[in-house]
Motif scaffolding. Structure first.
Motif, mmCIF file in Angstrom:
data_model
loop_
_atom_site.group_PDB
_atom_site.id
_atom_site.type_symbol
_atom_site.label_atom_id
_atom_site.label_comp_id
_atom_site.label_asym_id
_atom_site.label_seq_id
_atom_site.Cartn_x
_atom_site.Cartn_y
_atom_site.Cartn_z
ATOM 1 N N THR A 250 0.857 -1.197 0.000
ATOM 2 C CA THR A 250 0.000 0.000 0.000
ATOM 3 C C THR A 250 0.885 1.235 0.000
ATOM 4 O OG1 THR A 250 -0.279 -0.722 2.267
ATOM 5 C CG2 THR A 250 -2.294 -0.373 1.004
ATOM 6 N N GLU A 257 -5.080 6.876 -1.091
ATOM 7 C CA GLU A 257 -4.450 5.640 -0.633
ATOM 8 C C GLU A 257 -4.526 4.648 -1.778
ATOM 9 O OE1 GLU A 257 -3.037 5.786 3.303
ATOM 10 O OE2 GLU A 257 -3.461 3.879 2.316
ATOM 11 N N GLU A 259 -4.047 0.749 -2.664
ATOM 12 C CA GLU A 259 -3.885 -0.511 -1.959
ATOM 13 C C GLU A 259 -2.886 -1.399 -2.655
ATOM 14 O OE1 GLU A 259 -8.454 -0.165 -0.615
ATOM 15 O OE2 GLU A 259 -7.854 -1.683 -2.075
#
Lengths: 446, 268
Positions: A250, A257, A259
Motif C-alpha cells: 500500500t 491511498e 492498496e
C-alpha cells in the motif's frame, strides 16, 4: 513570467498566457463596469461607424475585388486552384522498423515506425528539427545505420542487467543523428515489449514553463502539472503492459491511498486525475517497475544536457535552482546517475546542440567530449551526478547510408532534379555526410 | 581635363576608366543573359548586339495559362518510365530505375520563352547559384549584400510551395514569372510641350525583374502570414491560381500600352 513566482491557483492548471489569466481573474461584477471615458469613446465610434456602413453598402463590389488576394485561392470561393500544380500527397511506401529488420542486411534502408508504435510515439512530440522532416515526408521513417545496429545490440544486452550498468549518453556533432538514434531505440524497445519512458524535450522541464511549488520544510520544489502530464503520457504509451504489473504494497500518494495489488495503470490514473498527487505517483511507479524483473524498462531522455546545468527557476532567495532541487528532475537524475536502479533496464540519453544556451560544460567534460583547463571551476553540485556515464558517439552518414537516404528523398519527391551520381556526390560532399545538412542540401539546395 | 570629359557627354569621372568597347559590351550582356563557355552557343546570338533589330513582341510565344503545353515525344513516353535522357543513363543502376518526368519537363520549359538559357549541367538545373532565373530572384530579394539570407528565403519558399502542392516548385515559379511579366514598358517622351507615353519593348531580364518586383510587393501586403517565405510562396501560388496584385498591375500596364499604341511608331 508568472511561473517564476510562487502561486498555485487553479488557473495555473491551464496554459493561458499571463494577460488571459489576468482577464479571467476579474470578477464578473467588475467586468461590465463602464467608465465615463468609455461612454465618450463609444459616442465617437458610433459617429465613425455610421458613415462606414454606408460606404460599405455603396462600394460593396469594389471592396470585394480588393479583398481578392486573401490566401492563394481567394476569399470569394469562385476562384479555382490551378490543377496543373495541386496534386494529392502520396505517402511513401516503406517497410517497418522492427527488431527483425534492424540488422546489418538492412543498413542503408529507410524503415518506417511500425503501426503499433506510431500511436505510442504520438503521445509525446517528436524532437523539434526531426519533426520538420516528418511533417514534410509522411510517414515518419528513419534510415537504418551501422551505428543503429550496433547500438541496438548493446541495448538488447542490457535487457537482463540492472539499469545502473547501462547508462549511455549519445554524443556527436550537431545534426549527426543523436535524437534519431534515440527514437529508433524507443521504437525498438516498444516493439520488443519493454516499458518505455520517453522524454523528447527535457529542456521544457527546466525552462520554467511549468508552475512549481515549494515542498514544506525542504529545499525541493514540485511541478504538479508537469508530473501529471508525464504520468498521462507513460500510461498512454504503456497501457497494455502496465495492466500486467501490480503494486507490491500500500502507498499514500497525495491525498489518496493506493492498496496493495492495484494495477500500475490504475495507479497512474490517480496521478492523471489529481496533479498534486502526480509526483508521489511517479515515485511509487518507478520503484515498482524497478523492483520487478519480468519486463525491462527503458528511460529515454533527449536534450539531457539540461539536466546538468542550472535551471531557469528561481528559489525564494532569487538564486537559480539546480535540477536536483526539482523533485521530478531529481527522480530522473537518480536513475541517470545510478543512485537508483531498475532490476532490468537501461537509461539512454542524448545531448542536444539545438540551443547553445542549453549546453552543459560539466556533462561534456565528464563524458570526455570536451577538455577544459584544469583551473576552470566546474559546478561541484552538478559534477557528482555525471559519474559513470558512458558516451557513445554518433558519426555522420557513411556513403552507403547516405545513398539510401538520397533514394528515399527522391522517392518522396523532396527534390525534383534527376537522381544522378554527380548530384548525390554534390550533396554528400558539401554536407560532409552530416544528416541534417544532407537533408537541407537535398530539400533546399543550400 | 576630367572636367572637360564630363561636359562632353555627362559621363561621370569615375566611369571613364570603365568605358567598354563594343565587343566587350556584348560579352557582358551575354554574361547577364546567363550563357557560359560550355553552354548552347545559340544564346549568344540573341538581341544583345546593337546592330541586330529588336525582337518582336513576345505575346504570341508565351503559352496561355489555360491551354496545356503541346505534347512532345518525350512527354508521350514519360508515362512508361523509360530513361529518355542520356544523363540518367550514366547514373548508377539503383538510382536510374525511375522515370524522368522532371527532366522531360525541363525540356518543355526549355522550349518556353523564359528558359532559353541552359545551365551547365543537369544537376544544377535548379541550383540557386547557377540557374539564371533563380539567381535573379535571389538577387532581387537580397538587401545590403546579404546573399545567404536571400538564398535561404528562396529555398524555404520553394520548399513551402512543394509541401502545399506536392509538385515541382521550380515549374510553379517559372509559370508565375511568365504570367506576371509585362511585355513592354511605357517610356515617357516629351514631344513639344506634351509628355507622351510610348510603349517600348523590354529584354527578358527586365521583364522578369518587373514580375519579381510586383510579386514581392504583393507578398508584402499579405496579412496573417508572419514569415517572408510563407508570404512569398503564397504569392507565387496566387499568381499561378490567377488572383494576385501582380497580375492586376500587369494587366493595367498592358491596358495603358494598348491605349497608347499609336505612339509606338514615334521616333525619339
Amino acid at each position: 513570467m508568472a511561473h517564476r513566482f510562487l502561486a498555485s491557483t487553479p488557473l495555473l492548471r491551464t496554459s493561458l498566457s499571463l494577460t488571459a489569466r489576468a482577464r479571467a481573474a476579474v470578477p464578473a461584477q467588475y467586468a461590465n463596469y463602464v467608465t465615463a471615458s468609455a461612454v465618450v469613446m463609444a459616442g465617437g465610434k458610433a459617429k465613425k461607424a455610421a458613415p462606414k456602413v454606408k460606404a460599405q453598402s455603396n462600394s460593396f463590389r469594389k471592396k470585394k475585388a480588393a479583398d481578392d488576394d486573401k490566401g492563394e485561392s481567394g476569399s470569394g470561393g469562385a476562384t479555382r486552384l490551378n490543377e496543373k500544380y495541386y496534386k494529392p500527397s502520396i505517402p511513401v511506401k516503406v517497410e517497418e522498423f522492427l527488431p527483425s529488420t534492424a540488422t546489418k542486411e538492412h543498413v542503408g534502408q529507410v524503415l518506417g515506425f511500425p503501426s503499433t508504435v506510431v500511436p505510442a510515439l504520438a503521445q509525446t512530440a517528436y524532437p523539434t528539427l526531426l519533426n520538420e522532416q516528418f511533417e514534410l515526408i509522411k510517414p515518419a521513417a528513419l534510415v537504418v545505420r551501422d551505428s543503429t545496429v550496433s547500438f541496438l545490440e548493446k541495448v538488447d544486452e542490457a535487457m537482463k542487467t540492472p539499469s545502473a550498468q547501462s547508462r549511455i549518453v549519445l554524443t556527436g556533432e550537431a545534426g549527426s543523428g543523436k535524437s534519431a538514434l534515440l527514437l529508433q531505440t524507443v521504437s525498438h524497445c516498444l516493439s520488443a515489449g519493454w516499458i518505455v519512458i520517453y522524454v523528447p524535450k527535457a529542456t521544457s522541464w527546466m525552462n520554467s514553463s511549468f508552475a512549481y511549488n515549494k515542498v514544506a520544510n525542504t529545499t525541493s520544489f514540485v511541478q504538479p502539472l508537469l508530473a501529471s502530464n508525464l504520468v498521462g503520457q507513460i500510461q498512454n504509451v504503456n497501457k497494455s503492459i502496465l495492466d500486467k504489473i501490480t503494486t507490491s504494497e500500500t502507498a499514500t500518494v497525495g491525498r489518496h491511498e493506493v492498496e496493495k495489488g492495484t494495477k500500475l495503470s490504475a495507479l497512474l490514473e490517480v496521478g492523471v486525475k489529481d496533479q498534486f498527487a502526480a509526483q508521489d505517483v511517479m515515485e511509487v511507479f518507478m520503484k515498482e517497475i524497478g523492483a520487478q524483473k519480468d519486463i525491462p524498462t527503458l528511460v529515454a531522455v533527449d536534450e539531457v544536457n539540461s539536466f546538468f546545468r542550472p535551471t531557469q527557476y528561481l528559489s525564494q532567495d532569487g538564486k537559480e535552482l539546480d535540477p536536483e532541487h526539482l523533485k521530478l528532475s531529481k527522480l530522473f537524475l537518480n536513475y541517470i546517475s545510478g543512485k537508483s536502479t531498475f532490476k532490468h533496464g537501461a537509461i539512454v540519453a542524448a545531448t542536444s546542440d539545438t540551443l547553445l544556451a542549453n549546453k552543459s560544460e560539466v556533462l561534456d567534460v565528464a563524458l570526455g567530449v570536451k577538455e577544459v583547463s584544469p583551473y576552470k571551476r566546474l559546478s561541484q553540485t552538478i559534477l557528482p551526478w555525471t559519474q559513470g556515464l558512458t558516451s557513445v558517439e554518433v558519426p555522420n552518414y557513411t556513403r552507403e547510408e547516405a545513398k539510401g537516404v538520397f533514394d528515399y528523398y527522391k522517392k518522396a519527391n523532396i527534390f525534383f532534379d534527376a537522381a544522378s551520381e554527380p548530384l548525390f556526390l554534390n550533396k554528400f560532399i558539401t554536407s560532409n555526410g552530416n544528416p541534417r545538412k544532407f537533408f537541407t542540401a537535398c530539400a533546399k539546395g543550400i | 581635363m576630367l572636367r572637360s570629359f564630363s561636359r562632353l557627354g555627362g559621363i561621370s569621372a569615375s566611369r571613364i576608366c570603365f568605358q567598354q568597347p563594343t565587343v566587350a559590351r556584348i560579352s557582358i550582356a551575354s554574361f547577364h543573359m546567363g550563357s557560359r563557355p560550355n553552354a548552347v552557343s545559340a544564346s549568344t546570338s540573341t538581341a544583345t548586339s546593337p546592330s541586330t533589330p529588336l525582337p518582336p513582341p513576345m505575346a504570341a510565344s508565351i503559352p496561355k495559362p489555360d491551354t496545356p503545353l503541346p505534347p512532345t515525344t518525350a512527354n508521350a513516353t514519360s508515362a512508361q518510365g523509360t530513361d529518355a535522357e542520356p544523363v540518367t543513363g550514366a547514373s548508377s543502376g539503383q538510382l536510374g530505375a525511375e522515370e524522368d518526368k522532371n527532366t522531360q519537363d525541363d525540356a518543355e520549359s526549355a522550349a518556353s520563352a523564359f528558359a532559353e538559357f541552359t545551365p551547365v549541367s543537369p544537376e544544377q538545373a535548379r541550383s540557386l547559384t547557377q540557374n539564371p532565373i533563380l539567381s535573379q530572384l535571389v538577387n532581387t530579394i537580397m538587401k545590403d549584400g546579404k546573399k545567404a539570407r536571400a538564398q535561404r528565403f528562396v529555398a524555404d519558399a520553394l520548399l513551402e510551395i512543394r509541401s502545399r502542392t506536392q509538385s515541382d516548385p521550380y515549374h510553379v515559379i517559372l509559370d508565375a514569372l511568365e504570367l506576371a511579366s509585362p511585355i513592354l514598358k511605357l517610356t515617357a517622351i516629351k514631344k513639344g510641350s506634351k509628355v507622351l507615353q510610348v510603349p517600348t519593348p523590354m529584354t527578358e531580364r527586365q521583364r522578369r525583374r518587373k514580375a519579381i518586383v510586383w510579386i514581392l510587393e504583393a507578398s508584402d501586403k499579405r496579412k496573417g502570414e508572419k514569415l517572408f517565405k510563407d508570404r512569398l510562396a503564397s504569392e507565387f501560388l496566387a499568381v499561378v491560381n490567377g488572383n494576385s496584385g501582380a497580375l492586376v498591375k500587369k494587366n493595367q500596364l498592358h491596358k495603358m500600352a494598348l491605349a497608347n499604341r499609336a505612339n509606338a511608331s514615334l521616333k525619339y
